[in-house]
Design a protein around this motif. Structure first.
Motif, PDB file in Angstrom:
ATOM      1  N   LYS A 186       1.085  -0.648  -0.271  1.00  0.00           N
ATOM      2  CA  LYS A 186      -0.061  -0.082   0.377  1.00  0.00           C
ATOM      3  C   LYS A 186       0.775   1.602   0.199  1.00  0.00           C
ATOM      4  O   LYS A 186       0.723   2.073  -0.826  1.00  0.00           O
ATOM      5  N   LYS A 187       2.111   1.049   0.848  1.00  0.00           N
ATOM      6  CA  LYS A 187       2.734   2.467   1.234  1.00  0.00           C
ATOM      7  C   LYS A 187       3.501   3.015  -0.405  1.00  0.00           C
ATOM      8  O   LYS A 187       3.623   3.702  -0.947  1.00  0.00           O
ATOM      9  N   SER A 240      -6.466 -14.885   2.337  1.00  0.00           N
ATOM     10  CA  SER A 240      -6.895 -13.308   3.487  1.00  0.00           C
ATOM     11  C   SER A 240      -5.748 -12.443   3.293  1.00  0.00           C
ATOM     12  O   SER A 240      -6.134 -11.353   3.472  1.00  0.00           O
ATOM     13  N   THR A 241      -4.928 -13.240   2.613  1.00  0.00           N
ATOM     14  CA  THR A 241      -3.835 -11.989   2.934  1.00  0.00           C
ATOM     15  C   THR A 241      -3.927 -11.883   1.061  1.00  0.00           C
ATOM     16  O   THR A 241      -3.043 -10.596   0.801  1.00  0.00           O
ATOM     17  N   GLU A 247      -8.015  -8.018  -4.728  1.00  0.00           N
ATOM     18  CA  GLU A 247      -8.737  -6.840  -4.479  1.00  0.00           C
ATOM     19  C   GLU A 247      -8.515  -5.444  -4.882  1.00  0.00           C
ATOM     20  O   GLU A 247      -9.362  -4.190  -4.933  1.00  0.00           O
ATOM     21  N   GLN A 248      -7.346  -5.163  -4.087  1.00  0.00           N
ATOM     22  CA  GLN A 248      -7.561  -3.669  -3.795  1.00  0.00           C
ATOM     23  C   GLN A 248      -6.287  -2.912  -4.948  1.00  0.00           C
ATOM     24  O   GLN A 248      -5.891  -1.510  -5.477  1.00  0.00           O
ATOM     25  N   GLY A 416      -9.760  -8.685 -10.385  1.00  0.00           N
ATOM     26  CA  GLY A 416      -9.720  -8.167  -8.915  1.00  0.00           C
ATOM     27  C   GLY A 416     -10.951  -8.746  -7.504  1.00  0.00           C
ATOM     28  O   GLY A 416     -11.011  -7.835  -7.565  1.00  0.00           O
ATOM     29  N   THR A 417     -11.303  -9.592  -7.782  1.00  0.00           N
ATOM     30  CA  THR A 417     -12.320  -9.645  -7.462  1.00  0.00           C
ATOM     31  C   THR A 417     -11.578 -11.477  -6.565  1.00  0.00           C
ATOM     32  O   THR A 417     -10.091 -11.629  -6.454  1.00  0.00           O
ATOM     33  N   SER A 418     -11.826 -12.116  -5.269  1.00  0.00           N
ATOM     34  CA  SER A 418     -11.543 -12.351  -4.162  1.00  0.00           C
ATOM     35  C   SER A 418     -12.009 -13.960  -5.013  1.00  0.00           C
ATOM     36  O   SER A 418     -11.520 -14.475  -5.967  1.00  0.00           O
ATOM     37  N   LEU A 419     -10.432 -14.368  -4.810  1.00  0.00           N
ATOM     38  CA  LEU A 419      -9.857 -15.845  -4.547  1.00  0.00           C
ATOM     39  C   LEU A 419     -10.281 -17.100  -4.340  1.00  0.00           C
ATOM     40  O   LEU A 419      -9.889 -17.721  -5.223  1.00  0.00           O
TER      41      LEU A 419
END
Length: 444
Positions: A186-187, A240-241, A247-248, A416-419
């Motif tokens: 993110k950073k 979960s990671t 997705e982001q 870009g959706t849930s694996l």
């Protein structure tokens, strides 16, 4: 493992016909009927062998072998990389002729050939006594149901390859946990929208390795009975990671091994790779402009505690049952993957060894490549090879499984959706295929 080996992980399908699947269920083993003494005699008597391999070191290794055993001639054939070779190999099995004496087979594909009873069990030649000479993780890949179907060539313990120059520029600390890795992603992307923590457009080999590191065991096989659970605890731990990154939009969708991928690794737009120990040579040859920028660190873990990694890639050499001179083929294979003369040639070509003697060699551990800023990267990679002990096993039709990955999990990456939904779709496809091939498949 070099670039060409790595590409084999994006495998095309080779069919596991119902007849082959049923053969895998047959009780008892064929055995080779040979002995260790037969190998010595065969090497002295000489003969001709055919060896299928795509590894860059093969030519030099064959030359060294023929120099040591001048009565033996080895015909080296590059029948294609990974899946291209497997398709040809499968065709020779169906035809009952035309197979090489010795072939290179990646670890993920080996069970498919072993369970179809196409490979020679090398135990009677004394190969089971060689277990102590190889890293545990690679030996488990060639030993199935008490039989030894080959010898490991290389290994791919995973580590975190990172661009120190990029990390320093943005004040990013090398992540020790996956939560810290996501924070770094993110950073970095917020500071430079063109930069990404990693590139991952969806790769079956990477996914299974990451599930293994998280403790997942989604595939189990017992004869003709297969269980598939791509929603187990370890798989969920990984998604979960990784879902946060997918997705982001925090992962580059640049496809690996393309010109754009190399360019972005060189200019800092891709800041890390979580990959196998065979990667250094590829960076040095393919991303020369970033010499001095890259470093290697242990793979992040979920709790920041004891080191835990997994294998990604790697190959073994096997003796095909069709070989008309199995003792000679076994002798060549034994020399190829366990002799000091051969492993030296392999390592000089950039291969990462699976033999404990080479992994523990002071000369190997003390290497300080300029490309990695003089870091003793082999110490990190060898430590990783000692922390990849997990119970992960592949499907008896993993080559097919990898070939349909893009149509299922790959779509989650694309959208870009849930694996998790993509893994459910992959599981459904694998259950149906297994049942069509004569396996009894259960899913959870």
């Amino acid at each position: 493992m070099n670039k060409r080996l790595r590409r084999g992980l994006s495998a095309l399908a080779i069919g596991v016909t119902a007849a082959i699947a049923l053969a895998a269920c047959a009780s008892g083993g064929s055995g080779s009927g040979g002995s260790a003494d037969d190998i010595d005699k065969a090497l002295q008597d000489g003969g001709t062998l055919t060896y299928w391999s795509w590894t860059p070191s093969a030519k030099a290794q064959v030359a060294a072998f023929e120099k040591q055993y001048p009565k033996v001639k080895v015909k080296l054939v590059n029948a294609g990389t990974g899946a291209d070779q497997y398709t040809k190999l499968q065709n020779t099995i169906k035809a009952g002729s035309g197979a090489p004496d010795v072939a290179q087979v990646e670890y993920y594909a080996l069970p498919q050939f072993a369970l179809s009873e196409s490979l020679l069990d090398l135990s009677s030649y004394g190969f089971d006594s060689l277990e102590k000479d190889f890293a545990k993780s690679t030996w488990s890949s060639v030993s199935i149901d008490g039989k030894v179907y080959g010898l490991p060539q290389d290994s791919g313990p995973m580590a975190l390859f990172y661009n120190k120059k990029v990390f320093d520029e943005h004040g990013i600390t090398v992540p020790k946990t996956w939560d810290e890795y996501v924070t770094a992603a993110k950073k970095l992307h917020e500071a430079d929208p063109k930069a990404y923590i990693a590139a991952d457009s969806g790769d079956a080999g990477f996914t299974t390795s990451m599930i293994a590191q998280a403790g997942g065991t989604p595939f189990t096989t017992d004869g003709d009975k297969v269980t598939i659970n791509l929603q187990d605890e370890g798989t969920k731990k990984w998604t979960s990671t990784w879902n946060e990154l997918v997705e982001q939009g925090l992962l580059s969708k640049t496809v690996g091994w393309t010109d754009d991928w190399y360019k972005q690794l060189g200019n800092g737009e891709i800041a890390t790779m979580i990959t196998g120990a065979w990667m250094p040579g590829n960076l040095e040859s393919g991303v020369a402009q970033a010499s001095g920028d890259w470093r290697v660190a242990p793979m992040p873990t979920y709790d920041g505690g004891a080191a835990q990694t997994a294998n990604n890639g790697g190959s073994a050499q096997v003796v095909m049952k069709q070989s008309k001179n199995p003792a000679l083929a076994a002798g060549f294979l034994k020399w190829l993957n366990s002799s000091k003369e051969s492993t030296k040639v392999f390592m000089e070509s950039g291969g990462f060894p699976s033999t404990t003697a080479d992994l523990d060699s002071a000369a190997f551990l003390d290497e300080k490549p300029e490309y990695f800023g003089g870091q003793q990267i082999n110490k990190v990679l060898v430590d990783a090879s000692k922390s990849s002990d997990n119970d992960f096993t592949y499907l008896p039709y993993q080559v097919y499984a990898n070939s349909v990955y893009a149509d299922t999990v790959g779509q989650a990456y694309e959208n870009g959706t849930s694996l998790d939904a993509g893994l459910e779709a992959w599981q459904k496809a694998l259950v149906k295929y297994g049942e069509d091939q004569g396996f009894t498949v259960s899913s959870k």
